[in-house]
Design a protein around this motif. Structure first.
Motif, PDB file in Angstrom:
ATOM      1  N   UNK A  80      25.613  50.062 -50.413  1.00 30.32           N
ATOM      2  CA  UNK A  80      25.904  48.841 -49.660  1.00 30.32           C
ATOM      3  C   UNK A  80      24.739  47.863 -49.802  1.00 30.32           C
ATOM      4  N   UNK A  81      25.079  46.586 -49.948  1.00 33.66           N
ATOM      5  CA  UNK A  81      24.087  45.534 -50.101  1.00 33.66           C
ATOM      6  C   UNK A  81      24.307  44.478 -49.013  1.00 33.66           C
ATOM      7  N   UNK A  82      23.979  44.787 -47.771  1.00 32.10           N
ATOM      8  CA  UNK A  82      24.317  43.881 -46.660  1.00 32.10           C
ATOM      9  C   UNK A  82      23.602  42.541 -46.686  1.00 32.10           C
ATOM     10  N   UNK A  83      22.425  42.473 -47.328  1.00 29.31           N
ATOM     11  CA  UNK A  83      21.648  41.227 -47.334  1.00 29.31           C
ATOM     12  C   UNK A  83      21.707  40.498 -48.673  1.00 29.31           C
ATOM     13  N   UNK A  84      22.489  41.018 -49.608  1.00 26.06           N
ATOM     14  CA  UNK A  84      22.520  40.445 -50.957  1.00 26.06           C
ATOM     15  C   UNK A  84      23.027  39.005 -50.932  1.00 26.06           C
ATOM     16  N   UNK A  85      22.224  38.099 -51.511  1.00 25.46           N
ATOM     17  CA  UNK A  85      22.572  36.682 -51.557  1.00 25.46           C
ATOM     18  C   UNK A  85      22.952  36.220 -52.964  1.00 25.46           C
ATOM     19  N   UNK A  86      22.451  36.939 -53.979  1.00 22.15           N
ATOM     20  CA  UNK A  86      22.666  36.512 -55.364  1.00 22.15           C
ATOM     21  C   UNK A  86      22.996  37.714 -56.237  1.00 22.15           C
ATOM     22  N   UNK A  87      24.074  37.601 -57.029  1.00 21.67           N
ATOM     23  CA  UNK A  87      24.521  38.693 -57.899  1.00 21.67           C
ATOM     24  C   UNK A  87      24.786  38.174 -59.299  1.00 21.67           C
ATOM     25  N   UNK A  88      24.133  38.798 -60.285  1.00 19.06           N
ATOM     26  CA  UNK A  88      24.362  38.485 -61.697  1.00 19.06           C
ATOM     27  C   UNK A  88      24.823  39.750 -62.406  1.00 19.06           C
ATOM     28  N   UNK A  89      25.944  39.644 -63.108  1.00 19.99           N
ATOM     29  CA  UNK A  89      26.499  40.803 -63.819  1.00 19.99           C
ATOM     30  C   UNK A  89      26.435  40.564 -65.322  1.00 19.99           C
ATOM     31  N   UNK A  90      26.317  41.640 -66.118  1.00 15.37           N
ATOM     32  CA  UNK A  90      26.189  41.465 -67.569  1.00 15.37           C
ATOM     33  C   UNK A  90      27.487  41.004 -68.215  1.00 15.37           C
ATOM     34  N   UNK A  91      27.350  40.472 -69.427  1.00 24.87           N
ATOM     35  CA  UNK A  91      28.517  40.030 -70.192  1.00 24.87           C
ATOM     36  C   UNK A  91      29.520  41.171 -70.341  1.00 24.87           C
ATOM     37  N   UNK A  92      30.803  40.822 -70.282  1.00 22.03           N
ATOM     38  CA  UNK A  92      31.910  41.779 -70.477  1.00 22.03           C
ATOM     39  C   UNK A  92      32.019  42.821 -69.368  1.00 22.03           C
ATOM     40  N   UNK A  93      31.439  42.550 -68.209  1.00 22.66           N
ATOM     41  CA  UNK A  93      31.678  43.460 -67.087  1.00 22.66           C
ATOM     42  C   UNK A  93      33.175  43.525 -66.796  1.00 22.66           C
ATOM     43  N   UNK A  94      33.813  42.355 -66.857  1.00 25.08           N
ATOM     44  CA  UNK A  94      35.259  42.280 -66.649  1.00 25.08           C
ATOM     45  C   UNK A  94      35.949  41.881 -67.947  1.00 25.08           C
ATOM     46  N   UNK A  95      37.063  42.538 -68.226  1.00 26.85           N
ATOM     47  CA  UNK A  95      37.925  42.138 -69.338  1.00 26.85           C
ATOM     48  C   UNK A  95      39.364  42.374 -68.884  1.00 26.85           C
ATOM     49  N   UNK A  96      40.020  41.292 -68.470  1.00 24.78           N
ATOM     50  CA  UNK A  96      41.330  41.435 -67.825  1.00 24.78           C
ATOM     51  C   UNK A  96      42.495  41.321 -68.811  1.00 24.78           C
TER      52      UNK A  96
END
Length: 516
Positions: free
Chosen positions: A243-259
């Protein structure tokens, strides 16, 4: 402008030997002033001794080096290796060498205020970036523990507890050192407190292990980038287990999602991820660049409880329904930074783009529209769309097929944006061979008439000069903007890419051998 008091501080610390001998006679409230003066003059020994004998409860490097009454210049962008190493070794020695550990007051050291910028003004010209600061602090924490184990220390030395707030940056090369420091945190007087965490070039198993050691409940920013193979199923596991209750900023790597080829189970997984992000009630910055999210933006963003202030969906293959959602969502009224690069905005969704900018214009500070197929015929439309954005400070539109004439027209308008500071513009189309096609591949990117470009760039800067806008920096970074983190670790990342390429060739060779 330096006050008389600051000039006196400079004079005092300029003679390092004299200053070090007489620190014991200095009033405690003058230590911050002396620290900034020492940092400015790069007096490494004085910096070390100031930190080693720091008499106050708080040491916040961002505030100490920032704008002060006695000296307005902000020095927090100076990542001077000499000064920062002296500062951190002084912190180590504060714990180990002080004659009266029982009366020590220091409780919190905040290292998060250091700004990683491209141009360094320090005389040594050697920088200590976020990765190197992570490595050095981890090393010093372990040194403290070894020293305490090997020497006879006063009992109250073990009662010293100093929270050291830092933005950690971990790759394969410094992973083991950082893990050891985090594992020993409870025994060390210097307590590493991770405020922001960046992972690159790290195996998934190692990432999952170390992220748990950072105390995720206190994490404000999480960046998982480039060579961390985090995909949708891994992200679901991460959010379900941590759990990340205080998280304000999130960056995910390329191709994390491919729908593009989602099963029913994948759709459910996407919904779960959206719901988990919705539980992060502080989340206001989201970077999803280079994922394929066609038609799924609503599913990810609608559960968020707090409107986003920063959104990067560059090269995410958004369709018309995605843009309609963005333009009509609550987020559109709060976006201070927006990156829509890699989308054919003029052709696919001009009206929704207008609406999105109209909603965000009162607060929008940064807009990036690189490789968006903005042509000369679209310049008038772009000017109309940008006109309400009176708080825009940064506008980047590299990679668009615009002529020099169109750029001049656009620059004439940009002069009217009152707080604009930074513009990144493309090489004019008429500088390239006539058969060039967009988007331009890396191999062809530098194949333009450099003399013609220099002349046009000079004319564009003259437009700014005529409008008394010398405060606007205009440039064409062909291979993208400066990234301090990438710059610092590019040797390691390059070696990783070569290794991956070699492994791929070996697998291909093995497969071909089996076939023959």
């Amino acid at each position: 402008m330096k006050s008389l008091q600051f000039l006196s501080a400079e004079a005092f610390v300029s003679d390092a030997e004299f200053a070090r001998k007489n620190l014991g006679s200095v009033a405690h409230n003058l230590f911050p002033l002396l620290f900034k003066a020492s940092y400015l003059l790069e007096q490494r020994e004085v910096i070390h001794d100031l930190v080693e004998t720091w008499p106050l409860a708080d040491f916040n490097i961002g505030k100490l080096l920032g704008t002060t009454v006695d000296y307005q210049e902000d020095l927090s962008h100076r990542r001077c290796s000499v000064c920062l190493e002296s500062c951190l070794t002084g912190l180590r020695d504060y714990v180990l060498n002080h004659p009266s550990p029982c009366v020590k007051r220091l409780k919190v050291v905040d290292l998060t205020g250091i700004k990683d910028v491209e141009v360094q003004l320090c005389e040594c010209k050697k920088t200590m970036g976020r990765w190197a600061r992570t490595k050095l602090l981890s090393k010093l924490c372990l040194e403290v523990l070894v020293h305490l184990q090997q020497t006879q220390c006063k009992p109250c030395t073990f009662e010293i507890s100093i929270d050291v707030l830092i933005d950690l940056f971990v790759t394969e090369r410094n992973y083991e050192l950082v893990v050891q420091a985090l594992l020993q945190k409870r025994y060390c007087p210097l307590k590493i407190c991770c405020v922001a965490f960046r992972a690159d070039n790290l195996a998934l198993q190692k990432f999952f292990y170390i992220i748990k050691l950072t105390d995720p409940s206190s994490l404000r920013k999480l960046e998982v980038v480039h060579n961390v193979r985090l995909e949708m199923e891994h992200l679901e596991i991460l959010f379900n287990s941590i759990h990340f209750p205080l998280l304000m900023s999130l960056t995910l790597p390329a191709r994390t999602f491919n729908v593009r080829r989602l099963t029913a189970a994948d759709e459910l997984m996407l919904t779960t991820i959206g719901e988990k992000m919705g539980e992060m009630t502080q989340l206001t910055e989201l970077n999803l660049a280079f994922s394929i999210l066609t038609g799924r933006i609503r599913k990810l963003l609608s559960p968020l409880k707090t409107p986003l202030k920063m959104l990067d969906v560059s090269n995410c293959s958004l369709n018309h329904s995605d843009m309609v959602y963005l333009a009509n969502s609550i987020h559109s009224y709060h976006l201070e930074a927006l990156d829509l690069s890699g989308h054919n905005i003029p052709e696919l969704y001009p009206s929704t783009f207008f609406k999105l900018l109209s909603h965000s214009s009162p607060v929008l500070r940064s807009l990036i529209l690189e490789d968006c197929n903005i042509q000369d015929t679209h310049v008038n439309m772009l000017i109309v769309a940008l006109s309400p954005c009176q708080k825009l400070q940064e506008f980047k539109f590299l990679g668009n097929p615009l002529s020099s004439q169109a750029l001049k027209q656009l620059f004439t308008f940009l002069c009217e944006l009152p707080v604009l500071k930074n513009v990144e513009f493309p090489v004019p189309k008429d500088c390239y061979p006539i058969d060039i096609t967009y988007p331009i591949d890396d191999a062809s990117l530098c194949r333009f008439d450099h003399q013609k470009y220099d002349n046009i760039a000079e004319e564009l800067n003259f437009i700014l000069l005529q409008a008394n806008r010398e405060d606007v920096k205009a440039s064409t970074p062909l291979f993208g903007s400066y990234d301090a983190a990438v710059q610092e670790t590019n040797d390691e990342l390059g070696a990783y890419l070569i290794k991956s390429f070699k492994e791929t060739l070996e697998k291909l060779t093995t497969s071909l051998s089996k076939m023959s």
